[in-house]
Scaffold this motif. Structure first.
Motif, PDB file in Angstrom:
ATOM      1  N   ARG A 186      -4.488   6.154   2.416  1.00 20.44           N
ATOM      2  CA  ARG A 186      -3.684   5.001   2.023  1.00 20.44           C
ATOM      3  C   ARG A 186      -4.441   4.209   0.955  1.00 20.44           C
ATOM      4  O   ARG A 186      -5.643   4.012   1.057  1.00 20.44           O
ATOM      5  CB  ARG A 186      -3.397   4.126   3.240  1.00 20.44           C
ATOM      6  N   HIS A 208       0.853  -1.175   0.000  1.00 21.58           N
ATOM      7  CA  HIS A 208       0.000   0.000   0.000  1.00 21.58           C
ATOM      8  C   HIS A 208       0.896   1.234   0.000  1.00 21.58           C
ATOM      9  O   HIS A 208       2.098   1.139   0.284  1.00 21.58           O
ATOM     10  CB  HIS A 208      -0.884   0.034   1.259  1.00 21.58           C
ATOM     11  N   ARG A 209       0.309   2.381  -0.303  1.00 24.29           N
ATOM     12  CA  ARG A 209       1.085   3.619  -0.212  1.00 24.29           C
ATOM     13  C   ARG A 209       0.196   4.752   0.284  1.00 24.29           C
ATOM     14  O   ARG A 209      -1.033   4.721   0.117  1.00 24.29           O
ATOM     15  CB  ARG A 209       1.700   3.993  -1.560  1.00 24.29           C
ATOM     16  N   GLN A 210       0.848   5.726   0.889  1.00 24.31           N
ATOM     17  CA  GLN A 210       0.127   6.900   1.375  1.00 24.31           C
ATOM     18  C   GLN A 210       0.957   8.137   1.090  1.00 24.31           C
ATOM     19  O   GLN A 210       2.085   8.273   1.593  1.00 24.31           O
ATOM     20  CB  GLN A 210      -0.167   6.788   2.873  1.00 24.31           C
TER      21      GLN A 210
END
Length: 121
Positions: free
Chosen positions: A45, A37-39
């Motif tokens: 996110r 995942h990325r934020q």
């Protein structure tokens, strides 16, 4: 105790590549799906890529054709190969995994601490 440890983040120019790694350690009976995942700052996110223990994958539309997720079950490790990186890929990347610590326990979700990826010239 189960831990996920990410590595491989950093600063890269647009069009460049990075490979992220995430190794699970501790008391592990079975690892089911693993993912990244990325934020980004000010954003929620989001799931980038996911891979099941059978090898099925799915990707965020904006990374299809540029990113590839893979796993080494013998090493309890998941990878994210990121090519043709864009400034909008800049974010903290987190790995997660659905892990069963013992045959008698339920599967739980675990998260790594995150690794910064910055795409900038």
């Amino acid at each position: 105790q189960v831990q996920l440890a990410e590595s491989g983040g950093g600063l890269v120019q647009p069009g460049g590549s990075l490979r992220l790694s995430c190794a699970a350690s501790g008391s592990i009976f079975r690892i089911n799906a693993m993912g990244w995942h990325r934020q980004a700052p000010g954003k929620e996110r989001e799931l980038v890529a996911r891979i099941t223990n059978g090898g099925s994958t799915n990707y965020l539309d904006s990374v299809k054709g540029r990113f590839a997720i893979s796993r080494d079950n013998a090493k309890n490790t998941v990878y994210l190969q990121m090519n043709s990186l864009k400034p909008e890929d800049t974010a903290v990347y987190y790995c997660n995994a659905l892990i069963q610590r013992d045959y008698s326990e339920d599967t739980r979700e675990y998260w790594g601490q995150g690794t910064q990826v910055t795409v900038s010239s």
